[in-house]
Scaffold this motif. Sequence first.
Motif, PDB file in Angstrom:
ATOM      1  N   UNK A   2       0.848  -1.194   0.000  1.00  0.00           N
ATOM      2  CA  UNK A   2       0.000   0.000   0.000  1.00  0.00           C
ATOM      3  C   UNK A   2       0.886   1.247   0.000  1.00  0.00           C
ATOM      4  N   UNK A   8      -4.898  17.522   2.949  1.00  0.00           N
ATOM      5  CA  UNK A   8      -5.047  18.619   3.910  1.00  0.00           C
ATOM      6  C   UNK A   8      -6.180  19.533   3.454  1.00  0.00           C
ATOM      7  N   UNK A  43      -6.995  17.056   8.330  1.00  0.00           N
ATOM      8  CA  UNK A  43      -6.326  16.235   7.332  1.00  0.00           C
ATOM      9  C   UNK A  43      -6.805  14.795   7.400  1.00  0.00           C
ATOM     10  N   UNK A  44      -6.622  14.112   6.281  1.00  0.00           N
ATOM     11  CA  UNK A  44      -7.050  12.718   6.163  1.00  0.00           C
ATOM     12  C   UNK A  44      -5.867  11.910   5.654  1.00  0.00           C
ATOM     13  N   UNK A  45      -5.454  10.920   6.434  1.00  0.00           N
ATOM     14  CA  UNK A  45      -4.364  10.044   6.018  1.00  0.00           C
ATOM     15  C   UNK A  45      -4.967   8.820   5.352  1.00  0.00           C
ATOM     16  N   UNK A  46      -4.752   8.716   4.046  1.00  0.00           N
ATOM     17  CA  UNK A  46      -5.358   7.655   3.252  1.00  0.00           C
ATOM     18  C   UNK A  46      -4.327   6.567   2.981  1.00  0.00           C
ATOM     19  N   UNK A  47      -4.708   5.326   3.245  1.00  0.00           N
ATOM     20  CA  UNK A  47      -3.871   4.197   2.847  1.00  0.00           C
ATOM     21  C   UNK A  47      -4.520   3.611   1.596  1.00  0.00           C
ATOM     22  N   UNK A  48      -3.771   3.605   0.497  1.00  0.00           N
ATOM     23  CA  UNK A  48      -4.358   3.151  -0.765  1.00  0.00           C
ATOM     24  C   UNK A  48      -3.601   1.937  -1.299  1.00  0.00           C
ATOM     25  N   UNK A  49      -4.299   1.086  -2.015  1.00  0.00           N
ATOM     26  CA  UNK A  49      -3.675  -0.094  -2.599  1.00  0.00           C
ATOM     27  C   UNK A  49      -2.594   0.350  -3.582  1.00  0.00           C
ATOM     28  N   UNK A  55      -4.901   6.597  -9.382  1.00  0.00           N
ATOM     29  CA  UNK A  55      -5.242   6.918  -7.990  1.00  0.00           C
ATOM     30  C   UNK A  55      -5.255   8.422  -7.722  1.00  0.00           C
ATOM     31  N   UNK A  59      -8.258  10.344  -5.851  1.00  0.00           N
ATOM     32  CA  UNK A  59      -8.085  11.097  -4.604  1.00  0.00           C
ATOM     33  C   UNK A  59      -8.603  12.519  -4.767  1.00  0.00           C
ATOM     34  N   UNK A  62     -12.478  12.214  -4.545  1.00  0.00           N
ATOM     35  CA  UNK A  62     -13.050  12.041  -3.202  1.00  0.00           C
ATOM     36  C   UNK A  62     -12.761  13.259  -2.325  1.00  0.00           C
ATOM     37  N   UNK A  67     -14.321  14.749   1.208  1.00  0.00           N
ATOM     38  CA  UNK A  67     -13.431  15.205   2.283  1.00  0.00           C
ATOM     39  C   UNK A  67     -13.481  16.705   2.514  1.00  0.00           C
TER      40      UNK A  67
ATOM     41  N   UNK B  34     -10.246   1.284  -3.750  1.00  0.00           N
ATOM     42  CA  UNK B  34      -8.788   1.390  -3.711  1.00  0.00           C
ATOM     43  C   UNK B  34      -8.268   1.815  -2.342  1.00  0.00           C
ATOM     44  N   UNK B  35      -9.186   2.156  -1.447  1.00  0.00           N
ATOM     45  CA  UNK B  35      -8.763   2.708  -0.172  1.00  0.00           C
ATOM     46  C   UNK B  35      -8.825   1.645   0.924  1.00  0.00           C
ATOM     47  N   UNK B  36      -7.713   1.467   1.605  1.00  0.00           N
ATOM     48  CA  UNK B  36      -7.626   0.465   2.662  1.00  0.00           C
ATOM     49  C   UNK B  36      -8.088   1.054   3.984  1.00  0.00           C
ATOM     50  N   UNK B  37      -7.636   2.262   4.291  1.00  0.00           N
ATOM     51  CA  UNK B  37      -8.066   2.905   5.536  1.00  0.00           C
ATOM     52  C   UNK B  37      -7.963   4.417   5.417  1.00  0.00           C
ATOM     53  N   UNK B  39      -7.590   7.814   8.110  1.00  0.00           N
ATOM     54  CA  UNK B  39      -7.505   8.337   9.474  1.00  0.00           C
ATOM     55  C   UNK B  39      -7.713   9.843   9.445  1.00  0.00           C
ATOM     56  N   UNK B  41      -7.431  13.615  11.167  1.00  0.00           N
ATOM     57  CA  UNK B  41      -6.642  14.404  12.102  1.00  0.00           C
ATOM     58  C   UNK B  41      -6.935  15.880  11.926  1.00  0.00           C
ATOM     59  N   UNK B  43      -5.169  20.042  12.309  1.00  0.00           N
ATOM     60  CA  UNK B  43      -3.936  20.799  12.497  1.00  0.00           C
ATOM     61  C   UNK B  43      -4.231  22.265  12.762  1.00  0.00           C
TER      62      UNK B  43
END
Lengths: 80, 80
Positions: A2, A8, A43-49, A55, A59, A62, A67, B34-37, B39, B41, B43
């Motif tokens: 990933x 942000x 902010x959003x921390x996205x983990x992507x395949x 992608x 992003x 979305x 977001x 495509x999105x695994x997770x 999170x 936050x 700032x």
Amino acid sequence: MSSKKTVYVRLKEGVLDPQGVTINKSLKQMGYDDFISVKFGKFFELEVKADSADIDRKIKEVSEKLLSNPVIETFTVENN
Amino acid sequence: MSSKKTVYVRLKEGVLDPQGVTINKSLKQMGYDDFISVKFGKFFELEVKADSADIDRKIKEVSEKLLSNPVIETFTVENN
């Protein structure tokens, strides 16, 4: 496998920032006079395949649809 | 003259992230697989007086007292 992307989201210039205003006031009340201004963002921390096709476009999509609120907010994307 | 510092606040590992969960669900419902997770936050962009004494300590202090909840959140500070 990933990869990570961070989106942000900030309020546009001129849009009222109630959290920022409140924190500014609190800082003054607490006696901190070194702070000129405070702006709030999220902010959003996205983990992507890792094998995701297209992608960056997804992003952006979305970020606009889900977001952020494009009327009052802007966003930036960072690769981690 | 002023300088800028950004305080990033994240939920600690294991703490429920309702915004992250909701966005994850929405992404699936919208057909993005495509999105695994995700999170969530927040700032704070601080503008501080350039001649402030001991500013790093003060920023740590306000981050602990005002900008974050140390029971469930951690923070990092970045110079801009």
